[in-house]
Scaffold this motif. Sequence first.
Motif, short mmCIF file in Angstrom:
data_model
loop_
_atom_site.label_atom_id
_atom_site.label_comp_id
_atom_site.label_asym_id
_atom_site.label_seq_id
_atom_site.Cartn_x
_atom_site.Cartn_y
_atom_site.Cartn_z
N ALA A 190 -26.40 -56.00 18.40
CA ALA A 190 -25.61 -55.25 19.42
C ALA A 190 -25.71 -53.76 19.38
O ALA A 190 -26.85 -53.14 19.25
N GLU A 191 -25.45 -53.63 20.75
CA GLU A 191 -25.90 -52.56 21.81
C GLU A 191 -26.19 -51.97 20.80
O GLU A 191 -26.64 -50.06 21.05
N ASN A 192 -24.44 -51.40 20.33
CA ASN A 192 -24.35 -50.19 19.28
C ASN A 192 -25.92 -49.69 18.58
O ASN A 192 -26.20 -48.18 18.36
N GLU A 193 -26.01 -50.64 18.00
CA GLU A 193 -27.16 -50.67 16.82
C GLU A 193 -28.62 -50.49 17.66
O GLU A 193 -29.44 -48.98 16.89
N GLY A 253 -32.14 -52.93 24.82
CA GLY A 253 -31.06 -52.31 25.41
C GLY A 253 -31.05 -51.87 27.15
O GLY A 253 -31.63 -52.28 27.80
N SER A 254 -30.28 -51.16 26.50
CA SER A 254 -29.55 -50.63 28.68
C SER A 254 -30.30 -49.13 28.23
O SER A 254 -29.90 -48.58 29.47
N ARG A 313 -29.12 -48.58 20.47
CA ARG A 313 -28.74 -47.35 20.97
C ARG A 313 -29.13 -46.24 19.44
O ARG A 313 -30.11 -45.82 19.58
N LYS A 314 -28.41 -46.87 18.45
CA LYS A 314 -28.90 -46.06 17.35
C LYS A 314 -30.63 -46.26 17.30
O LYS A 314 -31.13 -44.90 16.85
N LEU A 358 -28.28 -39.82 27.11
CA LEU A 358 -27.38 -40.18 25.95
C LEU A 358 -26.35 -39.44 24.53
O LEU A 358 -26.19 -39.39 24.61
N GLU A 365 -27.15 -36.37 23.34
CA GLU A 365 -28.35 -36.34 22.37
C GLU A 365 -28.73 -35.58 21.91
O GLU A 365 -28.93 -34.69 23.41
#
Length: 170
Positions: free
Chosen positions: A2-5, A124-125, A7-8, A66, A68
Amino acid sequence: MAENEIRKVFVMGLRNAHAMENQALSIMKPQLSRIENYPEVTAKLEQHIRETQGQITRLEEILDELDEDHSTLKDMVLSFAGSVTAMGHTIAGDEILKNSFANFAFENFEIAAYKSLLAVADAGSFGAAKTALQSNLAEEQAMAKWLDENLAAVTRKFLLLREGGETAKV
Protein backbone atom coordinates in the motif's frame (compact mmCIF):
# COMPACT_ATOMS: atom_id res chain seq x y z
CA MET A 1 2.41 -2.78 -0.89
CA ALA A 2 0.00 0.00 0.00
CA GLU A 3 1.09 3.56 -0.76
CA ASN A 4 0.91 4.42 2.95
CA GLU A 5 3.38 1.66 3.83
CA ILE A 6 5.73 2.74 1.06
CA ARG A 7 5.58 6.29 2.42
CA LYS A 8 6.47 5.04 5.92
CA VAL A 9 9.46 3.12 4.55
CA PHE A 10 10.52 6.16 2.50
CA VAL A 11 10.35 8.53 5.47
CA MET A 12 12.21 6.04 7.66
CA GLY A 13 14.90 5.73 4.97
CA LEU A 14 15.19 9.51 4.65
CA ARG A 15 15.57 9.87 8.42
CA ASN A 16 18.18 7.13 8.42
CA ALA A 17 20.05 8.83 5.57
CA HIS A 18 19.95 12.15 7.43
CA ALA A 19 21.45 10.51 10.52
CA MET A 20 23.96 8.66 8.33
CA GLU A 21 25.17 11.93 6.81
CA ASN A 22 25.53 13.47 10.26
CA GLN A 23 27.55 10.41 11.22
CA ALA A 24 29.72 10.94 8.15
CA LEU A 25 30.47 14.50 9.29
CA SER A 26 31.39 13.25 12.76
CA ILE A 27 33.84 10.82 11.16
CA MET A 28 35.41 13.21 8.65
CA LYS A 29 35.77 16.38 10.71
CA PRO A 30 38.08 14.88 13.37
CA GLN A 31 40.20 13.32 10.63
CA LEU A 32 40.55 16.67 8.96
CA SER A 33 41.83 18.30 12.13
CA ARG A 34 44.61 15.67 12.48
CA ILE A 35 45.97 15.46 8.94
CA GLU A 36 49.47 16.89 8.53
CA ASN A 37 51.23 15.05 5.73
CA TYR A 38 48.49 14.32 3.21
CA PRO A 39 47.31 17.57 1.58
CA GLU A 40 45.48 15.69 -1.17
CA VAL A 41 43.40 13.85 1.45
CA THR A 42 42.77 17.12 3.30
CA ALA A 43 41.49 18.79 0.14
CA LYS A 44 39.20 15.87 -0.71
CA LEU A 45 37.81 15.64 2.82
CA GLU A 46 37.14 19.39 2.87
CA GLN A 47 35.28 19.07 -0.43
CA HIS A 48 33.28 16.07 0.74
CA ILE A 49 32.37 17.74 4.04
CA ARG A 50 30.83 20.58 2.03
CA GLU A 51 29.04 18.04 -0.17
CA THR A 52 27.77 16.17 2.88
CA GLN A 53 26.38 19.38 4.35
CA GLY A 54 24.55 19.90 1.05
CA GLN A 55 23.27 16.33 1.15
CA ILE A 56 21.83 16.95 4.61
CA THR A 57 20.09 20.06 3.30
CA ARG A 58 18.62 18.10 0.38
CA LEU A 59 17.33 15.39 2.71
CA GLU A 60 15.77 18.02 4.98
CA GLU A 61 14.06 19.60 1.97
CA ILE A 62 12.59 16.24 0.93
CA LEU A 63 11.39 15.61 4.47
CA ASP A 64 9.89 19.12 4.62
CA GLU A 65 8.01 18.49 1.36
CA LEU A 66 6.56 15.37 2.97
CA ASP A 67 5.68 17.38 6.11
CA GLU A 68 8.11 15.26 8.11
CA ASP A 69 11.26 16.05 10.04
CA HIS A 70 14.48 14.22 10.72
CA SER A 71 15.05 12.11 13.81
CA THR A 72 17.13 14.11 16.29
CA LEU A 73 17.74 10.97 18.35
CA LYS A 74 19.06 9.01 15.35
CA ASP A 75 21.22 12.00 14.39
CA MET A 76 22.72 12.19 17.88
CA VAL A 77 23.32 8.45 18.27
CA LEU A 78 24.98 8.01 14.89
CA SER A 79 27.04 11.20 15.29
CA PHE A 80 28.31 9.88 18.60
CA ALA A 81 29.12 6.51 17.01
CA GLY A 82 31.02 8.28 14.22
CA SER A 83 33.03 10.31 16.72
CA VAL A 84 33.96 7.17 18.65
CA THR A 85 35.06 5.47 15.43
CA ALA A 86 37.23 8.42 14.44
CA MET A 87 38.71 8.62 17.93
CA GLY A 88 39.53 4.92 17.92
CA HIS A 89 41.75 5.34 14.88
CA THR A 90 43.84 8.08 16.50
CA ILE A 91 45.72 5.57 18.65
CA ALA A 92 46.73 3.47 15.66
CA GLY A 93 50.22 3.86 14.24
CA ASP A 94 48.65 3.67 10.80
CA GLU A 95 45.79 6.08 11.39
CA ILE A 96 45.72 7.39 7.82
CA LEU A 97 45.31 3.86 6.50
CA LYS A 98 42.61 2.94 9.00
CA ASN A 99 40.74 6.16 8.16
CA SER A 100 41.08 5.43 4.44
CA PHE A 101 39.63 1.92 4.88
CA ALA A 102 36.78 3.18 7.08
CA ASN A 103 35.97 6.04 4.72
CA PHE A 104 35.86 3.72 1.73
CA ALA A 105 33.57 1.30 3.56
CA PHE A 106 31.31 4.11 4.76
CA GLU A 107 31.03 5.66 1.29
CA ASN A 108 29.89 2.31 -0.07
CA PHE A 109 27.36 2.02 2.76
CA GLU A 110 26.00 5.45 1.79
CA ILE A 111 25.85 4.43 -1.87
CA ALA A 112 23.75 1.38 -0.93
CA ALA A 113 21.44 3.55 1.21
CA TYR A 114 20.79 6.00 -1.62
CA LYS A 115 20.22 3.23 -4.16
CA SER A 116 17.65 1.73 -1.79
CA LEU A 117 15.96 5.12 -1.27
CA LEU A 118 15.75 5.59 -5.03
CA ALA A 119 14.10 2.16 -5.37
CA VAL A 120 11.53 3.13 -2.72
CA ALA A 121 10.97 6.47 -4.47
CA ASP A 122 10.26 4.52 -7.68
CA ALA A 123 7.88 2.16 -5.88
CA GLY A 124 5.93 5.08 -4.41
CA SER A 125 4.92 8.43 -5.74
CA PHE A 126 8.09 10.26 -4.76
CA GLY A 127 9.47 11.22 -8.14
CA ALA A 128 10.09 14.79 -6.99
CA ALA A 129 12.68 13.53 -4.50
CA LYS A 130 14.64 11.54 -7.05
CA THR A 131 16.79 14.39 -8.38
CA ALA A 132 18.07 15.27 -4.90
CA LEU A 133 18.67 11.61 -4.04
CA GLN A 134 20.48 11.04 -7.34
CA SER A 135 22.69 14.07 -6.60
CA ASN A 136 23.57 12.65 -3.18
CA LEU A 137 24.27 9.26 -4.72
CA ALA A 138 26.54 10.75 -7.40
CA GLU A 139 28.59 12.62 -4.79
CA GLU A 140 29.00 9.47 -2.70
CA GLN A 141 30.01 7.47 -5.76
CA ALA A 142 32.58 10.12 -6.71
CA MET A 143 34.07 10.09 -3.21
CA ALA A 144 34.20 6.28 -3.13
CA LYS A 145 35.88 6.30 -6.54
CA TRP A 146 38.47 8.85 -5.37
CA LEU A 147 39.22 6.81 -2.25
CA ASP A 148 39.54 3.65 -4.35
CA GLU A 149 41.84 5.31 -6.86
CA ASN A 150 44.03 6.95 -4.19
CA LEU A 151 44.39 4.22 -1.56
CA ALA A 152 47.60 2.84 -3.07
CA ALA A 153 49.18 6.31 -3.27
CA VAL A 154 48.25 7.12 0.33
CA THR A 155 49.68 3.77 1.41
CA ARG A 156 52.94 4.36 -0.47
CA LYS A 157 53.27 7.82 1.04
CA PHE A 158 52.65 6.37 4.50
CA LEU A 159 55.42 3.82 3.90
CA LEU A 160 57.86 6.48 2.64
CA LEU A 161 57.24 8.67 5.67
CA ARG A 162 57.75 5.73 8.02
CA GLU A 163 60.87 4.63 6.19
CA GLY A 164 62.24 8.17 6.47
CA GLY A 165 61.82 8.07 10.23
CA GLU A 166 58.92 10.47 10.25
CA THR A 167 55.94 9.76 12.42
CA ALA A 168 53.75 9.46 9.34
CA LYS A 169 51.12 11.25 11.39
CA VAL A 170 47.90 11.53 9.62
